[in-house]
Each structure stands twice: as structure tokens, then as C-alpha cells.
Design an enzyme around this catalytic site. Structure first.
Site, PDB file in Angstrom:
ATOM      1  N   ARG A   1       0.824  -1.214   0.000  1.00  0.00           N
ATOM      2  CA  ARG A   1       0.000   0.000   0.000  1.00  0.00           C
ATOM      3  C   ARG A   1       0.859   1.265   0.000  1.00  0.00           C
ATOM      4  O   ARG A   1       0.552   2.250  -0.663  1.00  0.00           O
ATOM      5  CB  ARG A   1      -0.937  -0.035   1.216  1.00  0.00           C
TER       6      ARG A   1
ATOM      7  N   LEU B   1      -5.531   4.507   0.557  1.00  0.00           N
ATOM      8  CA  LEU B   1      -4.185   5.043   0.395  1.00  0.00           C
ATOM      9  C   LEU B   1      -3.499   5.208   1.748  1.00  0.00           C
ATOM     10  O   LEU B   1      -4.158   5.354   2.783  1.00  0.00           O
ATOM     11  CB  LEU B   1      -4.241   6.366  -0.364  1.00  0.00           C
TER      12      LEU B   1
ATOM     13  N   ASN C   1     -13.506  13.324   0.090  1.00  0.00           N
ATOM     14  CA  ASN C   1     -14.115  12.044  -0.254  1.00  0.00           C
ATOM     15  C   ASN C   1     -15.622  12.137  -0.053  1.00  0.00           C
ATOM     16  O   ASN C   1     -16.113  12.952   0.727  1.00  0.00           O
ATOM     17  CB  ASN C   1     -13.527  10.943   0.649  1.00  0.00           C
ATOM     18  N   THR C   2     -16.344  11.275  -0.756  1.00  0.00           N
ATOM     19  CA  THR C   2     -17.771  11.125  -0.514  1.00  0.00           C
ATOM     20  C   THR C   2     -18.007   9.690  -0.066  1.00  0.00           C
ATOM     21  O   THR C   2     -17.342   8.759  -0.550  1.00  0.00           O
ATOM     22  CB  THR C   2     -18.599  11.465  -1.774  1.00  0.00           C
ATOM     23  N   HIS C   3     -18.929   9.522   0.874  1.00  0.00           N
ATOM     24  CA  HIS C   3     -19.174   8.209   1.469  1.00  0.00           C
ATOM     25  C   HIS C   3     -20.680   7.988   1.610  1.00  0.00           C
ATOM     26  O   HIS C   3     -21.392   8.893   2.033  1.00  0.00           O
ATOM     27  CB  HIS C   3     -18.493   8.120   2.839  1.00  0.00           C
TER      28      HIS C   3
ATOM     29  N   ASP D   1     -12.615   6.820   6.234  1.00  0.00           N
ATOM     30  CA  ASP D   1     -13.935   7.408   6.477  1.00  0.00           C
ATOM     31  C   ASP D   1     -13.967   8.199   7.778  1.00  0.00           C
ATOM     32  O   ASP D   1     -14.908   8.126   8.572  1.00  0.00           O
ATOM     33  CB  ASP D   1     -15.029   6.333   6.436  1.00  0.00           C
TER      34      ASP D   1
END
Length: 195
Positions: free
Chosen positions: A73, A101, A115-117, A153
Site C-alpha cells: 500500500r 491510500l 471524499n464522498t461516502h 472514512d
């Protein structure tokens, strides 16, 4: 002589890249909203590259070749960062990018990755948020736009909107209704950041 600044005196908005992994519908919404996207990066061959091409935006594939325990990673993240920095990117919007990441991303772009969650964070983080919401029997879920951090998140919330869970909902039907909200809310939140 007027003391008002001319539009030419205003700084250019940060150079924006979108990271995607799939069908590119959120990317499409971002591009259709008129946001100035300078690059699209994907981690696997997918429709998102076609969407970028249709809008005349340079697209690049930094392919993730391993999906098992051998996946490095950290090294992969360094490749992504190098690609973004090579394009002069200053703000990164993750749009269904399915590779988590590592630290180099959040050092290079500290506070500049969004980000969208598909849940109302902090409820139901992770890759199966819609399934988890249905399993928990909640009556309301939704979507969250947030600043991404090394912790998945997590990070400051920029915008949220609720979506009712219907008695007839399947994972697919609920996720599609959440995506309808994401495709409107995410571009709005990015525009506010750029402003």
C-alpha cells in the site's frame, strides 16, 4: 483609479484531480457541474477513464496489480502521489476510488483530499456502508462529504444529506438513491472549497 480587484487579479483555483475506480458516474457529475478538473487517475481499467476522455480531461492509470496480502500500500501510494504532483495537482477528490491510500498521500496533500461516502458518518464507515445500514435496520441513512485522512472514512465533515430507507429497499436500490444525492452534493461541496 478603481480600488476594486479585476478578475485577472484573483488567484487561480487549486488544480483539481479526481480519483476513481468504477463506472465514473460521480466523476461525470463533477465534470458536468463545470468544475475545473485537471486530471483523472484510476487504479484499474474502468469506465471512469472513458468519462475523462469524453470531457477532454487527461486520464492516467496507476494500476493496482495485487489485491491480496502482498499488496504494498505504501509503495502504491507513493506512485499515486508522484503522478498527481507531476501534474501540479493541489486538491484531490476521491470519487469511488476503492484503494485505501497510505500516509504519503495525506502528507503530500494534507487537508486537501476530499471524499464522498454513502452513509451519515460516523455511522457505517467502510466499504459496505449501504449493506451495513440495511442490516442495522436504520430508517435513515445518507451521504457524507468529508476531508479524507489516513484513518478510513474519518476526518472533518464538509456536508451531509439524509436519505430515507424504504421498507422495500435492496442494497442496490438504496445505494442508487444515495448516489443521486452524492452526484448533486459532492460537486457543490467541492465548489465551495474552491471558492
Amino acid at each position: 483609479m478603481s480600488s476594486l480587484a479585476s478578475p485577472l487579479d484573483r488567484p487561480a483555483p487549486p488544480r483539481l484531480a479526481v480519483l476513481a475506480s468504477g463506472s465514473g458516474t460521480i466523476l461525470e457529475a463533477i465534470l458536468a457541474s463545470g468544475l475545473p478538473v485537471h486530471a483523472v487517475l484510476v487504479d484499474r481499467p474502468c469506465r471512469a477513464l472513458e468519462v475523462a476522455g469524453a470531457y477532454g480531461v487527461p486520464g492516467s492509470l496507476v494500476e493496482r496489480r495485487s489485491f491480496d496480502a502482498s499488496f504494498d500500500r505504501f509503495a502504491y501510494t507513493e506512485q499515486v502521489v508522484a503522478e498527481l504532483e507531476g501534474s501540479g495537482i493541489e486538491l484531490v477528490a476521491m470519487a469511488g476510488f476503492m484503494t485505501v491510500l497510505a500516509a504519503p498521500m495525506f502528507s503530500a496533500f494534507a487537508g486537501r483530499v476530499v471524499n464522498t461516502h454513502p452513509s451519515l458518518l460516523p455511522a457505517f464507515p467502510g466499504a459496505h456502508a449501504v449493506r451495513d445500514a440495511l442490516a442495522a435496520g436504520v430508517k435513515v441513512t445518507g451521504c457524507t462529504v468529508h476531508v479524507a485522512t489516513e484513518q478510513v472514512d474519518h476526518g472533518p465533515i464538509l456536508a451531509q444529506e439524509a436519505v430515507e430507507v424504504l421498507p422495500t429497499d435492496t442494497e442496490a436500490s438504496l445505494h442508487e438513491r444515495i448516489k443521486d444525492v452524492e452526484r448533486r452534493l459532492y460537486p457543490q461541496a467541492i465548489k465551495e472549497l474552491l471558492a
